[in-house]
Design a protein around this motif. Structure first.
Motif, PDB file in Angstrom:
ATOM      1  N   ALA A 124      -5.206  51.514  -2.957  1.00 32.95           N
ATOM      2  CA  ALA A 124      -4.932  50.962  -4.220  1.00 32.95           C
ATOM      3  C   ALA A 124      -4.499  49.535  -4.517  1.00 32.95           C
ATOM      4  O   ALA A 124      -3.698  49.255  -3.521  1.00 32.95           O
ATOM      5  N   GLN A 125      -5.022  48.575  -5.374  1.00 30.98           N
ATOM      6  CA  GLN A 125      -4.677  47.369  -5.143  1.00 30.98           C
ATOM      7  C   GLN A 125      -4.733  46.752  -4.077  1.00 30.98           C
ATOM      8  O   GLN A 125      -3.914  46.012  -3.651  1.00 30.98           O
ATOM      9  N   PRO A 126      -6.027  46.771  -3.460  1.00 31.12           N
ATOM     10  CA  PRO A 126      -6.068  46.164  -1.912  1.00 31.12           C
ATOM     11  C   PRO A 126      -6.108  44.758  -1.988  1.00 31.12           C
ATOM     12  O   PRO A 126      -6.740  44.226  -2.941  1.00 31.12           O
ATOM     13  N   ASP A 127      -5.304  44.049  -1.096  1.00 33.89           N
ATOM     14  CA  ASP A 127      -5.617  42.448  -0.887  1.00 33.89           C
ATOM     15  C   ASP A 127      -5.802  42.272   0.419  1.00 33.89           C
ATOM     16  O   ASP A 127      -4.962  41.199   0.926  1.00 33.89           O
ATOM     17  N   PRO A 128      -6.626  42.678   1.487  1.00 37.51           N
ATOM     18  CA  PRO A 128      -6.599  42.206   2.787  1.00 37.51           C
ATOM     19  C   PRO A 128      -7.127  40.701   2.880  1.00 37.51           C
ATOM     20  O   PRO A 128      -6.451  40.201   3.787  1.00 37.51           O
TER      21      PRO A 128
ATOM     22  N   TRP B 298      -4.378  47.278   7.375  1.00 39.31           N
ATOM     23  CA  TRP B 298      -3.902  47.031   6.096  1.00 39.31           C
ATOM     24  C   TRP B 298      -2.920  47.677   5.571  1.00 39.31           C
ATOM     25  O   TRP B 298      -3.185  48.923   5.697  1.00 39.31           O
ATOM     26  N   THR B 299      -1.678  46.959   5.197  1.00 37.01           N
ATOM     27  CA  THR B 299      -0.724  47.900   5.090  1.00 37.01           C
ATOM     28  C   THR B 299      -0.256  47.587   3.562  1.00 37.01           C
ATOM     29  O   THR B 299      -0.062  46.555   2.934  1.00 37.01           O
ATOM     30  N   ASP B 300      -0.153  48.771   2.880  1.00 28.23           N
ATOM     31  CA  ASP B 300       0.174  49.072   1.423  1.00 28.23           C
ATOM     32  C   ASP B 300       1.640  49.502   1.406  1.00 28.23           C
ATOM     33  O   ASP B 300       1.892  50.531   1.533  1.00 28.23           O
ATOM     34  N   GLN B 301       2.973  48.547   1.158  1.00 27.89           N
ATOM     35  CA  GLN B 301       3.871  48.866   1.563  1.00 27.89           C
ATOM     36  C   GLN B 301       4.284  49.665   2.704  1.00 27.89           C
ATOM     37  O   GLN B 301       4.334  48.754   3.712  1.00 27.89           O
ATOM     38  N   SER B 302       4.417  51.001   2.866  1.00 24.09           N
ATOM     39  CA  SER B 302       4.776  51.165   4.217  1.00 24.09           C
ATOM     40  C   SER B 302       3.703  52.121   4.825  1.00 24.09           C
ATOM     41  O   SER B 302       3.684  52.720   5.637  1.00 24.09           O
ATOM     42  N   THR B 303       2.451  52.150   4.136  1.00 25.06           N
ATOM     43  CA  THR B 303       1.479  52.920   4.507  1.00 25.06           C
ATOM     44  C   THR B 303       0.273  51.995   5.100  1.00 25.06           C
ATOM     45  O   THR B 303      -0.199  51.076   4.634  1.00 25.06           O
ATOM     46  N   ALA B 304      -0.131  52.365   6.607  1.00 21.05           N
ATOM     47  CA  ALA B 304      -1.085  51.499   7.256  1.00 21.05           C
ATOM     48  C   ALA B 304      -2.347  52.316   6.676  1.00 21.05           C
ATOM     49  O   ALA B 304      -2.580  53.394   6.942  1.00 21.05           O
TER      50      ALA B 304
END
Length: 366
Positions: free
Chosen positions: A115-119, A61-67
């Protein structure tokens, strides 16, 4: 960044909540089921649980550019009733659809907090013909509501976590809308690494769309017309012969994009019989289509051979194309190449004829 709130009612992309009214309002009992009229004032019936695979799989799961690395799986799939949407204003294309509540669990297997994950937003539910559900968001349609909506499955009446620490597990719920009268076949996760994860709903077969989805290998009637035909459409008989996976090495002599180099070729072979009295050009493969278990529509991939002016096909996907045209009462086989993400698979193959009144035929891919 998405803001999460308590989920006391249903809305999302294409749905506009009526802020003054909660879906779970008290009143007369309603058991309208999937045929809910949208006018009932009572509490909808409780959702019905469906069997679903729950094997945890590694995912990204990617948050912006971080996997971030996860393990995740469906925990529960429950079918609601159309009456659950009675107090929600739907876009026209969503009217009459049935809500499915997909509860998933995921564990943060990385070293950093999420942070604020939404997979859950990467999940969807698909039908046997590859039709994907309309995944939507859930949020409170009545900011003053404090009571839990009893018809919602557990975890579907509350927000997802604001953060998930390393090694911690979260359970969240996603709403998916599907056409009424169908049985879903698959839960799919579009992994941010480019692959696809699949879980079966029940036995994974779903339904046959009221007979429109033909069994694999079934011969069906169609029509075809090309620039050489003079008497209008020509009747043909169409039979899917095979749907099979290949290897990217099969396409080593072709110029592929960087995206295509990460996909898996699937070969779809059809047999066509000329049931008319005119000759036909052997170009029926232009009408072939495919939908996947994850809900993707994938057309045939044109391949350009680097060694010649025109591609001559590959050994793994070659048919009995005639040198000129298809004679009456003769047959030919044509093979098309479809590039799919790793982990996904064909769910349905189709053929659309040419000419006035031509229809689309659809078959189970296996």
């Amino acid at each position: 960044m998405r803001t999460r709130t308590t989920m006391a009612a249903i809305t999302g992309v294409g749905l506009l909540a009526l802020v003054a009214t909660a879906c779970g309002s008290t009143g007369g009992d309603s058991t309208s089921g999937e045929s809910g009229s949208g006018k009932a004032a009572g509490t909808p019936a409780a959702a019905t649980a469906l069997p679903v695979e729950s094997t945890a799989r590694k995912a990204t799961w990617t948050d912006q550019s971080t996997a971030h690395q996860l393990t995740l799986a469906p925990k529960r799939l429950a079918r609601g009733t159309a009456a659950a949407l009675d107090h929600v204003q739907l876009d026209e294309d969503l009217t009459g659809m049935v809500p499915y509540y997909l509860t998933v669990t995921y564990t943060n297997t990385g070293s950093a907090a999420l942070a604020q994950p939404d997979p859950e937003a990467n999940f969807t539910v698909t039908l046997a013909d590859g039709t994907p559900g309309k995944a939507t968001s859930l949020w409170n349609s009545n900011p003053l509501a404090t009571a839990t909506s009893s018809y919602l499955p557990e975890n579907c009446d509350q927000a997802g976590p604001a953060s998930v620490a390393p090694a911690a597990t979260a359970t969240v719920c996603q709403l998916v809308l599907l056409p009424k009268g169908h049985t879903p076949a698959t839960v799919a996760y579009a992994d941010d690494s480019g692959k696809t994860l699949l879980w079966k709903v029940g036995d994974g077969t779903g339904d046959d769309d009221r007979g429109r989805l033909l069994a694999a290998g079934t011969t069906a009637d169609s029509t075809y017309q090309d620039v050489t035909t003079k008497s209008g459409t020509v009747p043909i008989r169409v039979t899917p012969k095979s749907v099979r996976a290949g290897s990217l090495n099969d396409l080593g002599d072709y110029d592929l994009s960087d995206t295509q180099k990460n996909l898996v070729p699937w070969y779809v072979t059809f047999e066509y019989r000329n049931a008319g009295t005119e000759k036909l050009l052997p170009s029926m493969d232009d009408g072939v289509g495919l939908r996947t278990a994850a809900g993707r529509e994938v057309q045939p991939t044109p391949l350009f051979d680097l060694r010649a002016a025109e591609g001559q096909g590959i050994d793994q996907c070659r048919g009995s194309v005639p040198h000129t045209r298809l004679e009456p009462n003769s047959t030919l086989t044509l093979c098309t190449v479809h590039l799919l993400p790793a982990g996904d698979r064909p769910a349905m193959v189709s053929f659309t004829g040419e000419g006035k009144g031509a229809k689309t035929l659809m078959w189970h891919a296996r």
